[in-house]
Write an enzyme that holds these catalytic residues in place. Structure first.
Site, PDB file in Angstrom:
ATOM      1  CG  HIS A 270      -2.108   0.850   1.140  1.00 19.37           C
ATOM      2  ND1 HIS A 270      -1.924   2.258   1.525  1.00 19.37           N
ATOM      3  CD2 HIS A 270      -3.319   0.899   0.777  1.00 19.37           C
ATOM      4  CE1 HIS A 270      -2.964   2.741   1.138  1.00 19.37           C
ATOM      5  NE2 HIS A 270      -3.777   1.999   0.747  1.00 19.37           N
ATOM      6  CG  ASP A 327      -8.353  -3.871  -3.226  1.00 24.05           C
ATOM      7  OD1 ASP A 327      -9.561  -3.705  -2.953  1.00 24.05           O
ATOM      8  OD2 ASP A 327      -7.691  -3.297  -3.643  1.00 24.05           O
TER       9      ASP A 327
HETATM   10  N1  CMC Z   1       4.011  -7.544  -4.792  1.00 24.38           N
HETATM   11  C1  CMC Z   1       5.563  -7.510  -4.995  1.00 24.38           C
HETATM   12  N2  CMC Z   1       6.452  -6.482  -4.815  1.00 24.38           N
HETATM   13  C2  CMC Z   1       5.638  -5.482  -4.349  1.00 24.38           C
HETATM   14  C3  CMC Z   1       4.391  -5.274  -4.044  1.00 24.38           C
HETATM   15  C4  CMC Z   1       3.447  -6.454  -4.464  1.00 24.38           C
HETATM   16  N3  CMC Z   1       2.198  -6.432  -4.188  1.00 24.38           N
HETATM   17  N4  CMC Z   1       3.930  -4.056  -3.672  1.00 24.38           N
HETATM   18  C5  CMC Z   1       5.229  -3.414  -3.907  1.00 24.38           C
HETATM   19  N5  CMC Z   1       6.261  -4.091  -3.896  1.00 24.38           N
HETATM   20  C6  CMC Z   1       7.391  -3.889  -3.974  1.00 24.38           C
HETATM   21  C7  CMC Z   1       8.061  -2.941  -5.243  1.00 24.38           C
HETATM   22  O1  CMC Z   1       8.436  -3.756  -6.392  1.00 24.38           O
HETATM   23  C8  CMC Z   1       8.911  -2.097  -4.555  1.00 24.38           C
HETATM   24  O2  CMC Z   1      10.100  -2.789  -4.576  1.00 24.38           O
HETATM   25  P1  CMC Z   1      11.574  -2.213  -4.754  1.00 24.38           P
HETATM   26  O3  CMC Z   1      11.763  -1.179  -3.653  1.00 24.38           O
HETATM   27  O4  CMC Z   1      12.532  -3.392  -4.829  1.00 24.38           O
HETATM   28  O5  CMC Z   1      11.543  -1.646  -6.204  1.00 24.38           O
HETATM   29  C9  CMC Z   1       8.808  -1.738  -3.173  1.00 24.38           C
HETATM   30  O6  CMC Z   1       7.908  -2.781  -2.845  1.00 24.38           O
HETATM   31  C10 CMC Z   1       7.583  -0.436  -3.005  1.00 24.38           C
HETATM   32  O7  CMC Z   1       6.716  -0.455  -4.126  1.00 24.38           O
HETATM   33  P2  CMC Z   1       6.084   0.776  -4.957  1.00 24.38           P
HETATM   34  O8  CMC Z   1       5.648   0.211  -6.359  1.00 24.38           O
HETATM   35  O9  CMC Z   1       7.445   1.848  -5.098  1.00 24.38           O
HETATM   36  O10 CMC Z   1       5.020   1.400  -3.949  1.00 24.38           O
HETATM   37  P3  CMC Z   1       3.921   2.127  -4.510  1.00 24.38           P
HETATM   38  O11 CMC Z   1       3.333   3.228  -3.219  1.00 24.38           O
HETATM   39  O12 CMC Z   1       4.201   2.942  -5.621  1.00 24.38           O
HETATM   40  O13 CMC Z   1       2.808   1.138  -4.764  1.00 24.38           O
HETATM   41  C11 CMC Z   1       0.884  -0.441  -4.625  1.00 24.38           C
HETATM   42  C12 CMC Z   1       1.730   0.765  -3.853  1.00 24.38           C
HETATM   43  C13 CMC Z   1      -0.315  -0.703  -4.084  1.00 24.38           C
HETATM   44  C14 CMC Z   1       0.409   0.289  -5.981  1.00 24.38           C
HETATM   45  C15 CMC Z   1       1.735  -1.638  -4.639  1.00 24.38           C
HETATM   46  O14 CMC Z   1       1.787  -2.019  -3.565  1.00 24.38           O
HETATM   47  C16 CMC Z   1       1.225  -2.564  -5.469  1.00 24.38           C
HETATM   48  O15 CMC Z   1       1.189  -2.666  -6.744  1.00 24.38           O
HETATM   49  N6  CMC Z   1       0.553  -3.611  -4.790  1.00 24.38           N
HETATM   50  C17 CMC Z   1      -0.558  -4.370  -5.649  1.00 24.38           C
HETATM   51  C18 CMC Z   1      -1.883  -4.131  -6.160  1.00 24.38           C
HETATM   52  C19 CMC Z   1      -2.556  -4.088  -4.979  1.00 24.38           C
HETATM   53  O16 CMC Z   1      -3.139  -4.675  -4.318  1.00 24.38           O
HETATM   54  N7  CMC Z   1      -3.510  -2.546  -5.190  1.00 24.38           N
HETATM   55  C20 CMC Z   1      -4.407  -2.267  -3.898  1.00 24.38           C
HETATM   56  C21 CMC Z   1      -4.069  -1.129  -3.285  1.00 24.38           C
HETATM   57  S1  CMC Z   1      -5.081  -1.005  -1.817  1.00 24.38           S
HETATM   58  C22 CMC Z   1      -6.651  -0.264  -2.009  1.00 24.38           C
HETATM   59  C23 CMC Z   1      -6.778   0.180  -3.428  1.00 24.38           C
HETATM   60  O17 CMC Z   1      -6.355   1.215  -3.641  1.00 24.38           O
HETATM   61  O18 CMC Z   1      -7.573  -0.392  -4.006  1.00 24.38           O
END
Ligand code: CMC
Length: 391
Positions: A270, A327
């Site tokens: 998140h 989710d």
């Molecule tokens: N699986 C594997 N790696 C992950 C995941 C995941 N679900 N989420 C984040 N990471 C890793 C990412 O690769 C990065 O690694 P590194 O530092 O080595 O490059 C690190 O964790 C930080 O992630 P980020 O992408 O920079 O974080 P963000 O704040 O930009 O993204 C997020 C947040 C929710 C988009 C992301 O965690 C994600 O894609 N999660 C899966 C999709 C999901 O479940 N979305 C629902 C969010 S909650 C409610 C909603 O909005 O619906």
């Protein structure tokens, strides 16, 4: 113009002052107007919470009754909207149809609401609360080829949702109260989440003084993506895939950790929570309760629990503070309630609607300026034009 600070994805930028939702991502705390999400999910009803978010205080019994009556008045959707629905192929994704139909509502309600006129504002709130629920269910009826249902004034808002979705002319339909309660709780948990992608979109579109319905339609489009609300559908599809591959959670965890593999563990991580998402905790408990009360034995739930347990002790997820989000378990409940997978994000949208409205209203009442971020240009320096025959 001074130096521009680059903040991709606005990770560290506050875009507004807001009194609506308090979120502490380090501690995993979420409150609507000061009330904890745990207490609201347990003791309040969705319409009550929507009133709290939009108008700032919990309604009195009388205000709540009036609000329900006023919403009911606006649940009749213009008959011509049906022609628009008929224009979509049956295979259209319900979120695309929902966003388009919400936008189409502007054609039948062309007068822009004046946010400084409390009566006009209140009427628009009731109107979108009523109509959005009905058209959200119509997106499903369309994919099934079923006749469209009308709101039943003898039933509550969430019960109406079930009725609008599942009532068929051939057989009388009575929504299971356990299901209605579970849905009510899920809608409360989704009702607002401060400046998330879809809410920021609603504020951004509304900041140009585009109308409420147009702003909400844009919010629905933003919610659709798999990194945001679309994650609930993606989680279930992922769990089904793992199930189809013999429940090999280790393989999928390895894929999620592999930086050369675009796969992410859906429902994990998140932007703001670096701790348990408090909503996920409540939903996990609710999933257990709902499935056992309904007598549903779903192997998908076991796979989700196994996946969660393994991720929570895995160095990759621990070091990045990746926890299950809202989710992760919601889709398992929706599935047990008989909601089709491609409707999951529509469910999120119905729940999030009060938050979108509350934030739109606050943005307009606070007279926020038009949203217009800057950039750091990285393109070509000046170049002279080259005629087409010289390129
Ligand atoms: N699986 C594997 N790696 C992950 C995941 C995941 N679900 N989420 C984040 N990471 C890793 C990412 O690769 C990065 O690694 P590194 O530092 O080595 O490059 C690190 O964790 C930080 O992630 P980020 O992408 O920079 O974080 P963000 O704040 O930009 O993204 C997020 C947040 C929710 C988009 C992301 O965690 C994600 O894609 N999660 C899966 C999709 C999901 O479940 N979305 C629902 C969010 S909650 C409610 C909603 O909005 O619906």
């Amino acid at each position: 113009s001074g130096a521009i600070t680059l903040d991709r994805g606005y990770k560290n930028s506050g875009s507004c002052l807001s009194e609506i939702t308090f979120l502490d991502g380090e501690e995993g705390i979420l409150r609507y107007r000061g009330y904890s999400i745990e207490e609201l999910a347990e003791k309040a009803h969705f319409l009550e919470v929507s009133y709290l978010l939009i108008f700032g205080e919990l309604p009195t019994a009388e205000q709540l009754k009036q609000y329900e009556t006023d919403i009911r008045k606006y649940t009749l959707v213009n008959e011509e909207m049906k022609n628009i629905i008929d224009g979509f192929p049956k295979t259209a994704h319900p979120m695309g149809v929902l966003s388009a139909l919400t936008s189409a509502l502007t054609a039948f309600n062309p007068k822009a609401v004046n946010p400084d006129n409390p009566k006009e504002l209140y009427e628009s709130v009731c109107k979108i609360m009523g109509k959005f629920l009905v058209i959200a269910t119509w997106t499903y009826r369309k994919t099934m080829g079923y006749p469209l249902n009308y709101y039943d004034n003898t039933k509550g808002y969430v019960e109406n949702f079930m009725n609008l979705m599942f009532h068929l002319p051939t057989e009388p339909y009575k929504a299971n109260p356990i299901i209605v309660d579970a849905l009510d709780k899920l809608f409360i948990l989704h009702a607002d989440h401060e400046q998330n992608c879809s809410t920021s979109t609603v504020r951004m579109v509304g900041s140009s003084h585009a109308g409420l319905f147009a702003s909400i339609s844009a919010g629905a489009s933003a919610l659709w993506g798999p990194l945001h609300g679309g994650a609930n559908q993606a989680v279930l599809e992922m769990l089904e895939e793992i199930h189809a591959h013999g429940g090999d959670t280790e393989k999928y965890l390895a894929k999620a950790k592999d930086k050369d593999d675009p796969f992410r563990l859906m429902g994990f991580g998140h932007r703001v929570y670096k701790n348990f998402d408090p909503r996920a905790k409540i939903i996990k408990k609710a999933a257990d309760e709902v499935l056992s009360t309904l007598g549903v034995d779903d192997p998908i739930l076991e796979i989700a629990k196994k996946l969660e347990a393994a991720a929570l002790v895995d160095e990759y997820f621990v070091s990045r503070k990746l926890y299950p989000n809202v989710d992760f378990y919601s889709g398992i409940i929706y599935r047990a309630l008989g909601i089709p997978t491609d409707m999951f994000t529509v469910m999120f949208a119905i729940g999030r609607l009060p938050g979108w409205i509350a934030q739109w209203k606050e943005m307009r009442i606070n007279k926020e300026p038009i949203g217009r971020p800057r950039q750091i240009y990285t393109g070509h320096a000046f170049r002279g034009f080259v005629p087409v025959d010289k390129r």
